[in-house]
Every structure is written in C-alpha cells, then in structure tokens.
Design an enzyme around this catalytic site. Sequence first.
Site, PDB file in Angstrom:
ATOM      1  N   GLU A 255      37.236 -24.600  10.150  1.00 23.11           N
ATOM      2  CA  GLU A 255      37.034 -23.170   9.891  1.00 23.11           C
ATOM      3  C   GLU A 255      38.173 -22.569   9.064  1.00 23.11           C
ATOM      4  O   GLU A 255      37.934 -21.707   8.216  1.00 23.11           O
ATOM      5  CB  GLU A 255      36.863 -22.416  11.213  1.00 23.11           C
ATOM      6  CG  GLU A 255      35.657 -22.840  12.046  1.00 23.11           C
ATOM      7  CD  GLU A 255      34.333 -22.631  11.337  1.00 23.11           C
ATOM      8  OE1 GLU A 255      34.269 -21.879  10.349  1.00 23.11           O
ATOM      9  OE2 GLU A 255      33.325 -23.226  11.777  1.00 23.11           O
ATOM     10  N   HIS A 258      37.487 -23.184   5.532  1.00 22.58           N
ATOM     11  CA  HIS A 258      36.610 -22.181   4.903  1.00 22.58           C
ATOM     12  C   HIS A 258      37.414 -20.979   4.402  1.00 22.58           C
ATOM     13  O   HIS A 258      37.107 -20.417   3.349  1.00 22.58           O
ATOM     14  CB  HIS A 258      35.543 -21.703   5.893  1.00 22.58           C
ATOM     15  CG  HIS A 258      34.423 -22.670   6.099  1.00 22.58           C
ATOM     16  ND1 HIS A 258      33.828 -23.350   5.053  1.00 22.58           N
ATOM     17  CD2 HIS A 258      33.766 -23.060   7.224  1.00 22.58           C
ATOM     18  CE1 HIS A 258      32.865 -24.111   5.531  1.00 22.58           C
ATOM     19  NE2 HIS A 258      32.814 -23.964   6.837  1.00 22.58           N
TER      20      HIS A 258
END
Length: 333
Positions: A255, A258
């Site tokens: 994450e 990202h």
Amino acid sequence: MQTVRHSEHTLRTALISKNPALVSQYEKLDAGEKRLMDKAFRPDSDLFGPITLHSQSDWITSHPEAPQDFEEFFNDPYRKTPSPQKHSIYIQCIGLLGNTRSISEEYVKWLKGYCEAFFYGLTVKLLEPVPVSATRCSFRINDNTQNLQIHAGQILKFLKKKKPEDAFCVVGITMIDLYPRDSWNFVFGQASLTDGVGIFSFARYGSDFYSSHYEGKLKKLQKKSSSDYSVFDNYYVPEVTSVLLLRSCKTLTHEIGHIFGLRHCQWLACLMQGSNHLEEADQRPLDLCPICLRKLQSAIGFHLKDRYKETLQTHEAFNHLELRNSTGTDCGF
C-alpha cells in the site's frame, strides 16, 4: 490454473523503455544491478517468474487494468517523490495491535524495521499510538460478520491533520476492521495519494476471523452517544503469529508502494500484484519484480545491493519466526 506470460521484448520495453533518455539512465546502472534487472526478461530466470492465476476470482481477471511500465510511471505528473525536506514514512498505530501493550509495541517495531529495509534510504518513524476515540471517527457493527468496524475515510482526515512537516507519507495501522461507506461490507485499506496518507487494517489476517468461533463478534452496539467509544476499551485482538506478521508486512509495503505511484503489477510475480482474496495475497512474493523495483529505485535513489542486504536480513528473521511457529511457540514477542 493459468499463467500470464509476456514476451521477452515486451518485458524488456516495460523495464528499460524505448525513450533514449530512460535507456541512457538504465545503462548507467552498475553491472551487478543491470545483471539482476535483466533477469526480468530472461525466460530461464529462477528469480522472477510469471504471474500464476489460480481462479477466476483472482485480481487480474476480476479487475482489468492497463499495465504500468517504467516509462509511464516515470512520466506520471501526479506521483509524489520524497525530497530532502519530506523524507520520512510515519506509522500511526490506532488502538492495540496485540493482546498486551508490550506485544503491540514489538509488533510495530517489526513493521518499522521491515519498512526501513523495503524503502531503503528513507527514515521510518513511529507516531505515538492513539485510541480510536482520538480519531473521532464513526463506527458500527458489520451486519454480516458482527464485528466492530471504523470509518476509513474519516481516519484519513485525522491522519492528514497529524501529518508532520518532514513526512513523505503517514500510514495508519489497526487491528480493527474498516468500512469506507455505509453501503460497503468492508475494505482492507484506503489511501489518498494526493495527501500522502493511508489507513490499513490487519483484522481479517488473523487465523480465526472467518471462523464461527471468532471472539470479536458483537450482537449489539450499546452506544450512549456519538462520542461514546467505550466499546473499544476491551475489543478483541487476534493472536500475533508469524503468518499474521508476514501478511501485515506485505500489505503495508504494497500500500505504501501505491502512495509512491506504483500501480498493480501485471508483468511478473510481484508484491505489487493486486489481490482479491486472502489466498491470492498469500501467494504474492515478499519483494518486487525488476520493473517495479526500478520504479521504486528511481523514486528513492537506493543502490540495489544495499537494499537487498537489508531485506535479506528481514527475510531471514521471518524464517526464524516461522520455524518457532511450526514448533508450537509464539512469535517470540
């Protein structure tokens, strides 16, 4: 079972690019780095294999996306890059992550160390843990699973307000399940790339979450007022095992990837592959394929050899924990 294979030419272009400036940038890598990166398009490579699909519910089948090669990543005008002024990743723990404060603190130290190795060259700092009440977020009991959930979007607003001046990003972590809006069942995590904040839950990574004997179920939410967070005083926290820790590290680094602007990988087996379910997430490797690794290297500026030395130490530590687990002991916390 299906294998997603790309031609050597396709993988070479995805990694190196046809843009003369980016090709020149690639050629400036030292011999060892290029030798490793080149294995991306070597069919006989035993380091980086193709993506394997195990069911029709896997991410690539269920969520068609345009692949992102290095050139597209490099030229993305919206992605954010660390700077000397904003060079830190902050981890904000919301609620306890373990059954005791000491276990929770040890768990967070593991996550911090793993992130320091994975994002080698950046500083990883821990913010003081806060209870759910500090976020002033909405919460509910999930109608299907009967467990407590907190509102992800409202926590992002809380993290944005707390973001330190030197932060590249702030990521919240919690053992409480998340929901993004009333109509959704749950979400593993949510992030704002613009604001550089994210919140991720490890609640569903416990071995007992989907069990009929799950101890975190609540029949009714007894709430005296909108500011009554007493239900979180003794909420259920799963046992911290090596499997839970491994899943947490994978999710956290995926994450944060990202937030750096890396999209889901569709080139090779890679940590940045999307996952639609826990089994698929477990099948992802711990590290990046060469294409995604070059993206991260261009954003941070580390030397591959230095980074691999650090990540190797964390992987060896994981192997030690898994050995302890297999003999019936705990994580050693």
